[in-house]
Enzyme design. Sequence first.
Site, PDB file in Angstrom:
ATOM      1  N   ALA A 330      52.392  10.486  59.353  1.00 26.31           N
ATOM      2  CA  ALA A 330      52.779   9.085  59.571  1.00 26.31           C
ATOM      3  C   ALA A 330      51.837   8.404  60.558  1.00 26.31           C
ATOM      4  CB  ALA A 330      54.232   8.999  60.006  1.00 26.31           C
ATOM      5  N   SER A 331      52.368   7.475  61.343  1.00 28.42           N
ATOM      6  CA  SER A 331      51.509   6.632  62.185  1.00 28.42           C
ATOM      7  C   SER A 331      50.913   7.348  63.383  1.00 28.42           C
ATOM      8  CB  SER A 331      52.304   5.409  62.660  1.00 28.42           C
ATOM      9  OG  SER A 331      52.636   4.586  61.561  1.00 28.42           O
ATOM     10  N   THR A 332      51.265   8.625  63.584  1.00 32.91           N
ATOM     11  CA  THR A 332      50.642   9.369  64.682  1.00 32.91           C
ATOM     12  C   THR A 332      49.137   9.519  64.454  1.00 32.91           C
ATOM     13  OG1 THR A 332      51.035  11.522  63.653  1.00 32.91           O
ATOM     14  CG2 THR A 332      52.764  10.672  65.111  1.00 32.91           C
ATOM     15  N   ASP A 640      57.663   2.108  63.921  1.00 29.43           N
ATOM     16  CA  ASP A 640      56.969   3.365  64.193  1.00 29.43           C
ATOM     17  C   ASP A 640      56.804   3.587  65.680  1.00 29.43           C
ATOM     18  OD1 ASP A 640      56.722   4.214  61.628  1.00 29.43           O
ATOM     19  OD2 ASP A 640      54.843   3.162  61.284  1.00 29.43           O
TER      20      ASP A 640
END
Length: 640
Positions: A330-332, A640
Amino acid sequence: MKKKRDKIRDHSAETHLFLRRALIAFLGVIVLIVILLITLTHLQITRYSYYSTRSNENRIKVIPIPPNRGIIYDRNGIPLAINNTVYQLEIIPDRIKNLNEQLAELKTIVDLTDEEIDNFQKERRNYPASSSVPLKYKLTEKQIARFVVNQYRFPFISIAGKQHRYYPYATTLTHVLGYVSKINDRDKARLIEERKIKDYIGTSNIGKLGIERYYEDILHGIPGYQEVEVDSRSRIVRQLDESPPKVGEDIYLTIDLKLQQYIERLLAGKRAAVVAINPNNGEVLAMVSSPSYDPNLFVDGISAKEYNALLSDPDKPLFNRTIQGTYPPASTVKPFIAIAALSEGVITTDTVFNDNGYWQLPNTDKRYRDWLRWGHGRVDVTRSLESSVDTFYYRVAYDLGIDRLSKWMTQFGFGERTGIDISSTEENRAIMPNREWKQQRYKQAWLQGDTIPVGIGQGYWTATPLQMAKALTILINDGQTKTPHLLMNTRSTHFGEGLSLNDLPQTMSPLLLSVKEKYWDVAKNGMFKVLYGSQGTARRIFANMPYRAAGKSGTAQVYGLKMDEVYNAKNIPEHLRDHALFIAFAPYDKPNIAISVVIENGGSGSSNGGAVARRILDFYELGDASIQIDESILKMRQGD
């Protein structure tokens, strides 16, 4: 009449017959004596060595002495895996004619179960003939007393004290330490192939998973032997010779037990994983997979009932989520993608995109939505990280293309094993997708639309929590790779100077070496603003911190939403809810800890994942989680 009969009798013939018979008898005796002499010569001279050995085998017995297994400690010297002395019932099955009858009698004396008898029958195949085979483990004082009273009835059965592996912290470290268990046929075949089988004479256990398996050669030690004289019932009469065993090496792990226990409490009741690493040297400070299981169940052989219960548990406690669990990152991953885009010239530090809530794939009607439906307005790279703007990275991914995107992310360790000192068969490579991968996996060509979700860590892209933590340490160190490792050092006894992994050579790929220093700073600054910026997605969770940190949240979709569908966790089955992810490091100016958090179906990464990350950092930097977090914040969906 009498005289007539005397005339008929031939004395000469009788004498001749007697002499002939006497000669034959004498020759027979001579032949027998010769045969006897030949036999004696064969037995006493020609075959002396053979029969002497056979005799000594009956009279003299060599008993292997297994070495004590090395102790495993945490970084502060707290023992994590130790050896206890337990008493077990041993039997020499080849010496007992009425074996089944004696086993039946032992059922009432030492509470021997049918399952233990079945395990014994399987186990005896792994032992040499005339050797003692364990029958029942961990006898109680009552069982010992009852057997001693009746021992005269069982001449080839005895009680022996053995070293027994014990894990005092049970579930806390299972997925790090692994466990030891019975040597099976596959283990035996491997030991024979590796020419190590002689080192396991008299040993019944071997490392199966984790540290116990990876450092088996160091922990196991070298066996000794005891030469004794025995009577006809195999009872020891006297000791003739002894060679003591060499104990296994003690090892010290990089794990901080207190931190490990604290994280385990934080994750109680959750399906989750946390990895904490010292970014300065790659030391793994904590590696927690929740839920876990008690490794002590496996040491003497787990029962079928207990094993089936673990297998059927829907929360999968046997599954090591830290290195086997694969999740969309994901947005990591946005900080890493930002560095790639800046380095490739796709964007500059001054590039500004307008976000009106979606990005549309050129020449199509396909729209990719932002997590904030009305959009963020004008966004530069720093703001894109601070507010986790999806549309910014849709466009960046499109401009980079999958070839360059995959090439760069591979440099951060995605799609590759981390090199941690756990068996490679236990660690999942996860997926860093590219054209070749899709062709091989699905027999399909890569499409433009496949690239767009990869820009926000979704689509085909998956990663393990350990990979995410390693990637973060690479970013912290401006591209230098510090290999994650669990071994800190060994206590030298007979293996030389001991072993340490802190001096491993650090590497830096030419691609990451080409990154300008200011681009690393842009990514770190964006992560700093995630926690402290006015629009930071995790600003509320990290408010009022007495130290400075940086982080990045991620919320991974488990299933795809329809075009106009609005995510509502209350209307979705628990197993289909979003995963919550968070990566962070502290202190910001001189990091000593980097963490990755994954909470399966945990919802928002910024709030739920961030709350766990905040508590871990507080505990490590302050000694406890002294600053309370408003629990109402955890119920909010902050994006997020």
